[in-house]
Design a protein around this motif. Structure first.
Motif, PDB file in Angstrom:
ATOM      1  N   SER A  34      38.308  -4.886 -60.384  1.00 37.54           N
ATOM      2  CA  SER A  34      37.671  -3.738 -61.047  1.00 37.54           C
ATOM      3  C   SER A  34      38.425  -3.293 -62.293  1.00 37.54           C
ATOM      4  O   SER A  34      37.947  -2.444 -63.043  1.00 37.54           O
ATOM      5  N   ILE A  35      39.596  -3.850 -62.558  1.00 37.09           N
ATOM      6  CA  ILE A  35      40.301  -3.551 -63.814  1.00 37.09           C
ATOM      7  C   ILE A  35      39.793  -4.471 -64.925  1.00 37.09           C
ATOM      8  O   ILE A  35      39.629  -4.042 -66.062  1.00 37.09           O
ATOM      9  N   VAL A  36      39.553  -5.736 -64.588  1.00 32.30           N
ATOM     10  CA  VAL A  36      39.301  -6.704 -65.669  1.00 32.30           C
ATOM     11  C   VAL A  36      37.927  -7.380 -65.669  1.00 32.30           C
ATOM     12  O   VAL A  36      37.553  -8.000 -66.675  1.00 32.30           O
ATOM     13  N   ALA A  37      37.174  -7.280 -64.563  1.00 38.20           N
ATOM     14  CA  ALA A  37      35.964  -8.122 -64.460  1.00 38.20           C
ATOM     15  C   ALA A  37      34.973  -7.889 -65.599  1.00 38.20           C
ATOM     16  O   ALA A  37      34.622  -8.818 -66.331  1.00 38.20           O
ATOM     17  N   ASP A  38      34.534  -6.635 -65.755  1.00 38.96           N
ATOM     18  CA  ASP A  38      33.506  -6.440 -66.787  1.00 38.96           C
ATOM     19  C   ASP A  38      34.117  -6.270 -68.178  1.00 38.96           C
ATOM     20  O   ASP A  38      33.415  -6.036 -69.154  1.00 38.96           O
ATOM     21  N   ALA A  39      35.429  -6.436 -68.261  1.00 45.16           N
ATOM     22  CA  ALA A  39      36.086  -6.496 -69.572  1.00 45.16           C
ATOM     23  C   ALA A  39      36.090  -7.929 -70.092  1.00 45.16           C
ATOM     24  O   ALA A  39      36.684  -8.203 -71.131  1.00 45.16           O
ATOM     25  N   GLY A  40      35.427  -8.840 -69.377  1.00 48.41           N
ATOM     26  CA  GLY A  40      35.435 -10.230 -69.819  1.00 48.41           C
ATOM     27  C   GLY A  40      34.052 -10.850 -69.783  1.00 48.41           C
ATOM     28  O   GLY A  40      33.205 -10.454 -68.966  1.00 48.41           O
ATOM     29  N   LEU A  41      33.803 -11.767 -70.679  1.00 52.13           N
ATOM     30  CA  LEU A  41      32.616 -12.619 -70.568  1.00 52.13           C
ATOM     31  C   LEU A  41      32.945 -13.992 -71.144  1.00 52.13           C
ATOM     32  O   LEU A  41      33.951 -14.162 -71.842  1.00 52.13           O
ATOM     33  N   THR A  42      32.104 -14.974 -70.809  1.00 54.78           N
ATOM     34  CA  THR A  42      32.324 -16.342 -71.283  1.00 54.78           C
ATOM     35  C   THR A  42      31.148 -16.765 -72.156  1.00 54.78           C
ATOM     36  O   THR A  42      29.990 -16.523 -71.779  1.00 54.78           O
ATOM     37  N   VAL A  43      31.450 -17.365 -73.286  1.00 55.79           N
ATOM     38  CA  VAL A  43      30.374 -17.880 -74.152  1.00 55.79           C
ATOM     39  C   VAL A  43      30.396 -19.408 -74.098  1.00 55.79           C
ATOM     40  O   VAL A  43      31.462 -20.036 -74.218  1.00 55.79           O
ATOM     41  N   TYR A  44      29.219 -19.971 -73.881  1.00 58.06           N
ATOM     42  CA  TYR A  44      29.043 -21.425 -73.796  1.00 58.06           C
ATOM     43  C   TYR A  44      28.052 -21.882 -74.855  1.00 58.06           C
ATOM     44  O   TYR A  44      27.214 -21.105 -75.311  1.00 58.06           O
ATOM     45  N   THR A  45      28.109 -23.177 -75.159  1.00 53.78           N
ATOM     46  CA  THR A  45      27.071 -23.787 -75.988  1.00 53.78           C
ATOM     47  C   THR A  45      26.224 -24.693 -75.099  1.00 53.78           C
ATOM     48  O   THR A  45      26.757 -25.457 -74.283  1.00 53.78           O
ATOM     49  N   VAL A  46      24.920 -24.574 -75.281  1.00 58.70           N
ATOM     50  CA  VAL A  46      23.989 -25.397 -74.508  1.00 58.70           C
ATOM     51  C   VAL A  46      24.009 -26.822 -75.062  1.00 58.70           C
ATOM     52  O   VAL A  46      24.126 -27.031 -76.278  1.00 58.70           O
ATOM     53  N   GLY A  47      23.950 -27.788 -74.158  1.00 51.88           N
ATOM     54  CA  GLY A  47      23.833 -29.185 -74.555  1.00 51.88           C
ATOM     55  C   GLY A  47      22.459 -29.680 -74.145  1.00 51.88           C
ATOM     56  O   GLY A  47      21.436 -29.299 -74.716  1.00 51.88           O
ATOM     57  N   THR A  48      22.449 -30.435 -73.072  1.00 56.80           N
ATOM     58  CA  THR A  48      21.196 -31.017 -72.592  1.00 56.80           C
ATOM     59  C   THR A  48      20.308 -29.990 -71.877  1.00 56.80           C
ATOM     60  O   THR A  48      20.812 -29.186 -71.092  1.00 56.80           O
ATOM     61  N   VAL A  49      19.017 -30.045 -72.147  1.00 59.55           N
ATOM     62  CA  VAL A  49      18.050 -29.293 -71.334  1.00 59.55           C
ATOM     63  C   VAL A  49      17.155 -30.336 -70.684  1.00 59.55           C
ATOM     64  O   VAL A  49      16.517 -31.131 -71.375  1.00 59.55           O
ATOM     65  N   LYS A  50      17.154 -30.362 -69.374  1.00 58.42           N
ATOM     66  CA  LYS A  50      16.434 -31.414 -68.658  1.00 58.42           C
ATOM     67  C   LYS A  50      15.371 -30.791 -67.757  1.00 58.42           C
ATOM     68  O   LYS A  50      15.705 -30.037 -66.841  1.00 58.42           O
ATOM     69  N   ASN A  51      14.130 -31.087 -68.055  1.00 54.84           N
ATOM     70  CA  ASN A  51      13.042 -30.549 -67.248  1.00 54.84           C
ATOM     71  C   ASN A  51      12.590 -31.616 -66.271  1.00 54.84           C
ATOM     72  O   ASN A  51      12.231 -32.717 -66.691  1.00 54.84           O
ATOM     73  N   ILE A  52      12.637 -31.330 -64.984  1.00 56.60           N
ATOM     74  CA  ILE A  52      12.150 -32.310 -64.013  1.00 56.60           C
ATOM     75  C   ILE A  52      10.844 -31.737 -63.466  1.00 56.60           C
ATOM     76  O   ILE A  52      10.870 -30.823 -62.632  1.00 56.60           O
ATOM     77  N   PRO A  53       9.710 -32.203 -63.986  1.00 62.10           N
ATOM     78  CA  PRO A  53       8.416 -31.570 -63.641  1.00 62.10           C
ATOM     79  C   PRO A  53       8.239 -31.440 -62.127  1.00 62.10           C
ATOM     80  O   PRO A  53       8.497 -32.379 -61.385  1.00 62.10           O
ATOM     81  N   GLY A  54       7.880 -30.232 -61.713  1.00 60.12           N
ATOM     82  CA  GLY A  54       7.680 -29.967 -60.288  1.00 60.12           C
ATOM     83  C   GLY A  54       8.983 -29.635 -59.581  1.00 60.12           C
ATOM     84  O   GLY A  54       8.978 -29.277 -58.405  1.00 60.12           O
ATOM     85  N   TYR A  55      10.086 -29.789 -60.238  1.00 64.05           N
ATOM     86  CA  TYR A  55      11.389 -29.471 -59.626  1.00 64.05           C
ATOM     87  C   TYR A  55      12.083 -28.379 -60.420  1.00 64.05           C
ATOM     88  O   TYR A  55      11.673 -27.225 -60.345  1.00 64.05           O
ATOM     89  N   LYS A  56      13.058 -28.786 -61.212  1.00 68.58           N
ATOM     90  CA  LYS A  56      13.865 -27.754 -61.858  1.00 68.58           C
ATOM     91  C   LYS A  56      14.021 -28.009 -63.340  1.00 68.58           C
ATOM     92  O   LYS A  56      13.766 -29.108 -63.834  1.00 68.58           O
ATOM     93  N   ARG A  57      14.463 -26.965 -64.005  1.00 74.24           N
ATOM     94  CA  ARG A  57      14.800 -27.104 -65.422  1.00 74.24           C
ATOM     95  C   ARG A  57      16.308 -26.854 -65.509  1.00 74.24           C
ATOM     96  O   ARG A  57      16.781 -25.738 -65.239  1.00 74.24           O
ATOM     97  N   TYR A  58      17.041 -27.899 -65.832  1.00 70.54           N
ATOM     98  CA  TYR A  58      18.500 -27.790 -65.931  1.00 70.54           C
ATOM     99  C   TYR A  58      18.919 -27.521 -67.363  1.00 70.54           C
ATOM    100  O   TYR A  58      18.553 -28.281 -68.271  1.00 70.54           O
ATOM    101  N   VAL A  59      19.682 -26.470 -67.544  1.00 73.29           N
ATOM    102  CA  VAL A  59      20.268 -26.183 -68.860  1.00 73.29           C
ATOM    103  C   VAL A  59      21.766 -26.406 -68.700  1.00 73.29           C
ATOM    104  O   VAL A  59      22.440 -25.672 -67.969  1.00 73.29           O
ATOM    105  N   SER A  60      22.281 -27.449 -69.342  1.00 78.16           N
ATOM    106  CA  SER A  60      23.706 -27.757 -69.169  1.00 78.16           C
ATOM    107  C   SER A  60      24.527 -27.161 -70.300  1.00 78.16           C
ATOM    108  O   SER A  60      24.120 -27.189 -71.457  1.00 78.16           O
ATOM    109  N   VAL A  61      25.694 -26.636 -69.925  1.00 81.09           N
ATOM    110  CA  VAL A  61      26.565 -26.019 -70.927  1.00 81.09           C
ATOM    111  C   VAL A  61      27.889 -26.783 -71.011  1.00 81.09           C
ATOM    112  O   VAL A  61      28.190 -27.636 -70.169  1.00 81.09           O
TER     113      VAL A  61
END
Ligand code: LLP
Length: 441
Positions: A303-330
């Motif tokens: 509770s001292i540090v958690a919301d004092a931090g965040l992580t920034v990522y860059t998206v790479g591959t976006v993989k759509n598997i029709p009928g299953y899932k959409r994966y966004v990889s960072v």
């Protein structure tokens, strides 16, 4: 800057969106910062950390007077700059390893205000802590108590200790962080009589100065009643020992554990009000028991540090598997955030560029490691257009991320960047492949 109303993502006051919709943290737009420092990257809001320290310190002092203590549980995030901030704010600290002691020392942190935890301190750990003047040992078990006494005798010192006890309380959190139950690898249980036994032994040892008792019921706790129940059990024990051994504890450390918001549906705890409540209870219960209330310490980490931090990522591959899932990889993953893989912990993940339009697809945000379980979160609404090069922010990553990071797949660890008003600076630089391979002989 305008703060737009978006309940899903604005889970802490230090988040906002600019007029163009860009995500800002600690008042700073994140795109230029990501360009400057690269991704993936941890960002910390220095003023938020300081504000949380002050909230705790003023609440504990209001409830328990000047002798009330707040120890930052540095396992939540441990790097030199943080111990400097803790030192400047007048906090104590809880350390659990030679690495944390060494880092605190490098920051000029006054180690006489450090409490040394761990359920299995080796002789080498104990000697290192003594050599560096760590003020207090929080003793987990009898073997350790004897080892501390022996090593203190060799140094001709008397070591101040607290005994870690398990009050037998279920904090209703995830199993990996529930520590106050009788069946726990930590501490000596009050219920089984082991707490009383270790107290008697501590009182009989010449190179041990018993200061009092410690308990920690668990982590990510939302039920404030838990602290009242723990206080009751611990004060009853203090009174019992006072009667049976004629020893009145001078200090009672009630541990850490207050929960934080990872998602909008989690409540926000009013720390000051909670501590005031616990204080009121403790004063009246001590009075009822006819004992002087010991000095009280709290040991918050998350509770001292958690919301004092965040992580920034860059998206790479976006993989759509029709009928299953959409994966966004960072470009990060379980190496910088193992908490979803370990505990299924919820997170809020949002695009940096703008808010998520209604009706956006639900995505699985995946990491870059060679492991199917390397996910950061599932069912995250992200814009249909999200693709290679876009930035994503994972919120509330200030606690147990940098400190739990690994080099799995030999992925270099992330840098830590501090944001302080208009100023931004590196607190930990990015690891290089040479750093990662640097210990190979
Ligand atoms: N004191 C003691 C003795 C502890 O063991 C802990 C946390 C704390 C204080 C601080 O608790 P906090 O205020 O941070 O909840 N890796 C897990 C958390 C492990 C907590 C370990 N002990 C996670 O990522 O959720």
């Amino acid at each position: 800057m305008v703060l737009t109303e978006n309940k899903r993502e604005m889970i802490c006051e230090n988040l906002s969106r600019s007029e163009t919709g860009e995500l800002c943290f600690a008042g700073r737009p994140l795109t230029p910062l990501a360009e400057k420092y690269g991704t993936p990257c941890y960002f910390y809001d220095e003023q938020r950390i300081r504000e949380r320290c002050r909230t705790y310190l003023s609440a504990v002092r209001a409830a328990f007077g000047e002798r009330g203590r707040v120890l930052y549980a540095s396992k939540a995030a441990s790097f030199k700059r943080l111990y400097e901030i803790m030192r400047e704010e007048g906090m104590g600290t809880d350390v659990v390893s030679c690495g944390e002691i060494y880092t605190a020392k490098r920051a000029g942190f006054p180690l006489e205000k450090a409490y040394f935890h761990s359920n299995n301190k080796t002789d080498a750990d104990i000697e290192y802590a003594m050599e560096n003047g760590v003020g207090y040992f929080v003793v987990d078990n009898v073997e350790e108590l004897y080892a501390i006494d022996r090593l203190a005798r060799e140094r001709k010192i008397v070591q101040r200790v607290l005994l870690r006890l398990t009050p037998g309380i279920d904090p209703h959190t995830y199993a990996a962080v529930a520590t106050g139950k009788v069946d726990s690898k930590f501490g000596s249980a009050i219920e089984t009589g082991q707490a009383e036994d270790i107290t008697k032994i501590a009182l009989s040892l010449e190179n041990i100065q018993l200061r009092g008792f410690h308990c920690h019921v668990g982590s990510q706790v939302f039920d404030s009643d838990v602290y009242i129940r723990a206080s009751q059990v611990m004060l009853d024990f203090v009174a019992h020992i006072s009667k049976t051994c004629g020893y009145l504890a001078e200090e009672l450390d009630i541990g850490g554990g207050y929960g934080v918001r990872y998602t909008a549906d989690q409540p926000e705890i009013d720390i000051a009000a909670n501590i005031a409540q616990v204080g009121e209870f403790m004063h009246s219960h001590a009075k009822k028991l006819g004992i002087t209330l010991p000095e009280i310490a709290f040991e918050p980490g998350r509770s001292i540090v958690a919301d004092a931090g965040l992580t920034v990522y860059t998206v790479g591959t976006v993989k759509n598997i029709p009928g299953y899932k959409r994966y966004v990889s960072v470009d990060g993953g379980m190496t910088d955030n193992p908490r979803y893989a370990l505990y299924g912990s919820p997170y809020t993940i949002v695009p940096v560029a703008g808010e998520v339009p209604d009706g956006s697809p639900l995505c699985t945000v995946a990491g870059r490691c060679c492991e199917s379980g390397d996910l950061l979160q599932e069912n995250v609404p992200l814009p249909e257009s999200m693709g290679r090069g876009d930035l994503l922010a994972c919120l509330t990553t200030g606690a147990y991320h940098y400190s739990m990071a690994s080099n799995y797949n030999r992925v270099p660890r992330l840098p830590v960047v501090m944001l302080d008003g208009e100023r931004d600076y590196l607190a930990v630089r990015r690891e290089t492949p040479e750093d990662v391979a640097g210990l190979d002989v």
